[in-house]
Design a protein around this motif. Structure first.
Motif, PDB file in Angstrom:
ATOM      1  N   UNK A  93     -12.561  24.295  -9.820  1.00 16.96           N
ATOM      2  CA  UNK A  93     -11.962  22.995 -10.110  1.00 16.96           C
ATOM      3  C   UNK A  93     -13.011  21.914 -10.353  1.00 16.96           C
ATOM      4  N   UNK A  94     -14.285  22.239 -10.115  1.00 13.22           N
ATOM      5  CA  UNK A  94     -15.351  21.254 -10.315  1.00 13.22           C
ATOM      6  C   UNK A  94     -16.569  21.970 -10.876  1.00 13.22           C
ATOM      7  N   UNK A  95     -17.539  21.169 -11.297  1.00 11.13           N
ATOM      8  CA  UNK A  95     -18.821  21.758 -11.660  1.00 11.13           C
ATOM      9  C   UNK A  95     -19.540  22.137 -10.367  1.00 11.13           C
ATOM     10  N   UNK A 118     -16.534  15.405  -8.077  1.00  9.87           N
ATOM     11  CA  UNK A 118     -15.524  14.942  -9.021  1.00  9.87           C
ATOM     12  C   UNK A 118     -14.899  16.191  -9.645  1.00  9.87           C
ATOM     13  N   UNK A 119     -13.611  16.204  -9.703  1.00  6.67           N
ATOM     14  CA  UNK A 119     -12.901  17.381 -10.192  1.00  6.67           C
ATOM     15  C   UNK A 119     -12.881  17.411 -11.714  1.00  6.67           C
ATOM     16  N   UNK A 124      -4.686  22.901  -7.442  1.00  6.58           N
ATOM     17  CA  UNK A 124      -4.580  22.751  -5.997  1.00  6.58           C
ATOM     18  C   UNK A 124      -5.890  23.238  -5.399  1.00  6.58           C
ATOM     19  N   UNK A 125      -6.588  22.335  -4.722  1.00  5.82           N
ATOM     20  CA  UNK A 125      -7.875  22.677  -4.105  1.00  5.82           C
ATOM     21  C   UNK A 125      -7.609  23.244  -2.713  1.00  5.82           C
ATOM     22  N   UNK A 126      -8.052  24.470  -2.496  1.00  5.60           N
ATOM     23  CA  UNK A 126      -7.895  25.128  -1.192  1.00  5.60           C
ATOM     24  C   UNK A 126      -9.179  25.071  -0.367  1.00  5.60           C
ATOM     25  N   UNK A 168      -8.676  15.419 -12.518  1.00  2.89           N
ATOM     26  CA  UNK A 168      -9.967  14.844 -12.912  1.00  2.89           C
ATOM     27  C   UNK A 168      -9.993  13.321 -12.943  1.00  2.89           C
ATOM     28  N   UNK A 169      -8.839  12.680 -13.019  1.00  2.14           N
ATOM     29  CA  UNK A 169      -8.787  11.238 -13.178  1.00  2.14           C
ATOM     30  C   UNK A 169      -9.008  10.499 -11.864  1.00  2.14           C
ATOM     31  N   UNK A 170      -8.320  10.928 -10.797  1.00  3.97           N
ATOM     32  CA  UNK A 170      -8.338  10.106  -9.585  1.00  3.97           C
ATOM     33  C   UNK A 170      -8.783  10.821  -8.311  1.00  3.97           C
ATOM     34  N   UNK A 171      -9.045  12.107  -8.350  1.00  2.00           N
ATOM     35  CA  UNK A 171      -9.378  12.839  -7.120  1.00  2.00           C
ATOM     36  C   UNK A 171     -10.879  12.979  -6.926  1.00  2.00           C
ATOM     37  N   UNK A 172     -11.308  12.748  -5.686  1.00  2.00           N
ATOM     38  CA  UNK A 172     -12.719  12.887  -5.315  1.00  2.00           C
ATOM     39  C   UNK A 172     -12.780  13.535  -3.942  1.00  2.00           C
ATOM     40  N   UNK A 173     -13.748  14.415  -3.730  1.00  2.00           N
ATOM     41  CA  UNK A 173     -13.963  15.038  -2.423  1.00  2.00           C
ATOM     42  C   UNK A 173     -15.372  14.698  -1.954  1.00  2.00           C
TER      43      UNK A 173
END
Length: 193
Positions: A93-95, A118-119, A124-126, A168-173
């Protein structure tokens, strides 16, 4: 075996430090802890914590088997060794991000790193896959990667307590890692915003 358990090399190299000449060639010269966010629905379901099943409390099995998903409160499960390619359905889901550099020319010491993921894809991130890339020689950057593309190395898989819908627009981990040379353990903390 988790990839960073091979950091025992760093400890043994430190013990030999008084015997090494100033121009000793240390190989590998560096380790880079890398990670990427993953969708791992099959693995997450198989590692969910047990509760009440058919009227019997199975929660005692959670510690024994290392339950990761659906844990109570803010509790986080252990990072588990897996061949990511054997985990059923998977999707990056990310680089790939670098989290911590380990410089083996220095004596062993605690290390800390953090990054903001940044996605790149909806899903769905597990959790995330974690591995170490071993840099053999800095002058001629020869790297042995133990990442998910390699079918011969296990990666660490840190599952989230609860899966999170990301885009990709609003999710950050935010992910942090701390390496303690005393215990030779790597501790992760993650927070999705």
């Amino acid at each position: 075996m988790l990839p960073w358990q091979n950091l025992r090399f760093w400890n043994e190299r430190t013990l030999l430090d008084p015997l090494l000449s100033e121009d000793a060639f240390i190989m590998p010269c560096k380790g880079i802890l890398r990670l990427c966010a993953m969708s791992l629905p099959d693995l997450w379901r198989s590692r969910c914590s047990l509760k009440d099943v058919e009227g019997f409390d199975h929660s005692v099995a959670n510690d024994t088997f290392g339950a990761c998903g659906d844990l109570p409160g803010e509790q986080q499960g252990p990072c588990l060794p897996y061949y990511v390619w054997q985990c059923g359905y998977t999707k990056k889901l990310s680089k790939v991000y670098s989290l911590v550099d380990f410089n083996f020319s220095e004596p062993i010491h605690s290390c800390f790193g953090k990054t903001k993921i940044k996605f790149a894809h909806d899903g769905i991130c597990h959790g995330f896959a974690v591995w170490i890339d071993w840099v053999l020689d800095e002058k001629n950057p020869i790297v042995i990667s133990t990442g998910p593309e390699s079918r011969y190395w296990k990666q660490g898989v840190q599952l989230l307590s609860r899966p999170v819908q990301v885009n990709p627009v609003s999710s950050v981990m935010h992910v942090e890692a701390h390496f303690d040379p005393g215990t030779a353990e790597l501790v992760f903390k993650s927070m999705v915003s």
